[in-house]
Scaffold this motif. Structure first.
Motif, mmCIF file in Angstrom:
data_model
loop_
_atom_site.group_PDB
_atom_site.id
_atom_site.type_symbol
_atom_site.label_atom_id
_atom_site.label_comp_id
_atom_site.label_asym_id
_atom_site.label_seq_id
_atom_site.Cartn_x
_atom_site.Cartn_y
_atom_site.Cartn_z
ATOM 1 N N LEU A 70 -10.254 10.724 5.183
ATOM 2 C CA LEU A 70 -9.112 11.086 4.337
ATOM 3 C C LEU A 70 -8.425 9.894 3.678
ATOM 4 C CD1 LEU A 70 -7.485 13.812 6.598
ATOM 5 C CD2 LEU A 70 -8.996 14.134 4.639
ATOM 6 N N VAL A 71 -8.200 8.829 4.409
ATOM 7 C CA VAL A 71 -7.348 7.752 3.912
ATOM 8 C C VAL A 71 -8.129 6.730 3.087
ATOM 9 C CG1 VAL A 71 -5.760 5.911 4.604
ATOM 10 C CG2 VAL A 71 -5.741 8.092 5.807
ATOM 11 N N VAL A 72 -9.322 6.374 3.506
ATOM 12 C CA VAL A 72 -10.077 5.352 2.782
ATOM 13 C C VAL A 72 -10.387 5.786 1.343
ATOM 14 C CG1 VAL A 72 -12.273 4.084 2.727
ATOM 15 C CG2 VAL A 72 -10.976 4.245 4.848
ATOM 16 N N PRO A 73 -10.848 7.016 1.098
ATOM 17 C CA PRO A 73 -11.033 7.415 -0.318
ATOM 18 C C PRO A 73 -9.734 7.380 -1.124
ATOM 19 C CG PRO A 73 -12.211 8.911 1.119
ATOM 20 C CD PRO A 73 -11.382 8.041 1.991
ATOM 21 N N LEU A 74 -8.620 7.715 -0.512
ATOM 22 C CA LEU A 74 -7.328 7.643 -1.198
ATOM 23 C C LEU A 74 -6.994 6.202 -1.573
ATOM 24 C CD1 LEU A 74 -4.714 9.072 -2.113
ATOM 25 C CD2 LEU A 74 -3.819 8.621 0.177
ATOM 26 N N ILE A 75 -7.244 5.282 -0.659
ATOM 27 C CA ILE A 75 -6.976 3.866 -0.945
ATOM 28 C C ILE A 75 -7.868 3.377 -2.077
ATOM 29 C CG2 ILE A 75 -7.185 1.537 0.024
ATOM 30 C CD1 ILE A 75 -6.312 2.725 2.721
ATOM 31 N N ILE A 76 -9.136 3.783 -2.072
ATOM 32 C CA ILE A 76 -10.060 3.381 -3.140
ATOM 33 C C ILE A 76 -9.612 3.939 -4.486
ATOM 34 C CG2 ILE A 76 -12.429 3.661 -3.981
ATOM 35 C CD1 ILE A 76 -13.320 3.524 -1.036
ATOM 36 N N ALA A 77 -9.191 5.195 -4.510
ATOM 37 C CA ALA A 77 -8.723 5.803 -5.760
ATOM 38 C C ALA A 77 -7.465 5.111 -6.278
ATOM 39 C CB ALA A 77 -8.462 7.287 -5.547
ATOM 40 N N MET A 78 -6.540 4.781 -5.381
ATOM 41 C CA MET A 78 -5.318 4.083 -5.807
ATOM 42 C C MET A 78 -5.638 2.687 -6.330
ATOM 43 S SD MET A 78 -2.734 5.326 -2.793
ATOM 44 C CE MET A 78 -1.490 4.155 -3.192
ATOM 45 N N ASP A 79 -6.607 2.024 -5.740
ATOM 46 C CA ASP A 79 -7.001 0.686 -6.196
ATOM 47 C C ASP A 79 -7.634 0.760 -7.584
ATOM 48 O OD1 ASP A 79 -7.336 -2.132 -5.825
ATOM 49 O OD2 ASP A 79 -9.480 -1.741 -5.503
ATOM 50 N N ARG A 80 -8.474 1.756 -7.812
ATOM 51 C CA ARG A 80 -9.078 1.935 -9.139
ATOM 52 C C ARG A 80 -8.008 2.216 -10.192
ATOM 53 N NH1 ARG A 80 -14.283 5.742 -7.755
ATOM 54 N NH2 ARG A 80 -15.533 4.111 -6.781
ATOM 55 N N GLU A 81 -7.045 3.033 -9.840
ATOM 56 C CA GLU A 81 -5.942 3.348 -10.757
ATOM 57 C C GLU A 81 -5.154 2.092 -11.105
ATOM 58 O OE1 GLU A 81 -3.534 5.888 -13.053
ATOM 59 O OE2 GLU A 81 -5.318 6.450 -11.923
ATOM 60 N N GLN A 82 -4.902 1.268 -10.117
ATOM 61 C CA GLN A 82 -4.159 0.026 -10.335
ATOM 62 C C GLN A 82 -4.955 -0.922 -11.229
ATOM 63 O OE1 GLN A 82 -1.069 -0.654 -9.470
ATOM 64 N NE2 GLN A 82 -1.152 -2.679 -10.394
ATOM 65 N N GLN A 83 -6.255 -1.014 -10.991
ATOM 66 C CA GLN A 83 -7.091 -1.877 -11.830
ATOM 67 C C GLN A 83 -7.134 -1.378 -13.268
ATOM 68 O OE1 GLN A 83 -10.902 -2.057 -9.938
ATOM 69 N NE2 GLN A 83 -10.241 -3.567 -8.400
#
Length: 103
Positions: A70-83
């Motif tokens: 649950l959490v790791v995909p959310l972190i990856i998505a937030m990082d992509r959004e930030q980039q």
């Protein structure tokens, strides 16, 4: 003459009488009520600790897998959004246009 004891052979120790009155101090202490209860308490503590470790391990496994799913995909998505936001900001600065409003 054949019935005479041989000299220089190995002699076995005499057998002791297994009566309680003939026991040693250590044997008496190891059978005392305090020692017996102490051993029982230690066994109970070891049993509880083993059960606790087993259930703690199960809980850690559940928490770890839940975090990964649950959490790791959310972190990856937030990082992509930030980039993506940083890239848009850099492009806007290079082109000299105003930066798009943050989402």
């Amino acid at each position: 003459m054949a019935a005479q004891a041989r000299k220089g052979g190995i002699s076995l120790p005499e057998r002791r009488n297994p009566k309680k009155e003939d026991e040693g101090v250590i044997a008496k202490l190891s059978q005392s009520q305090v020692v017996v209860r102490g051993k029982q308490a230690a066994n109970d503590a070891a049993f509880v600790t083993k059960k606790l470790m087993k259930s703690t391990g199960k809980a850690a496994w559940i928490a770890g897998t839940t975090f990964l799913i649950l959490v790791v995909p959310l972190i990856i998505a937030m990082d992509r959004e930030q980039q993506l936001n940083e890239l848009e900001l850099q492009q806007a600065n290079i082109l000299g246009t105003s930066a798009p409003p943050p989402k």
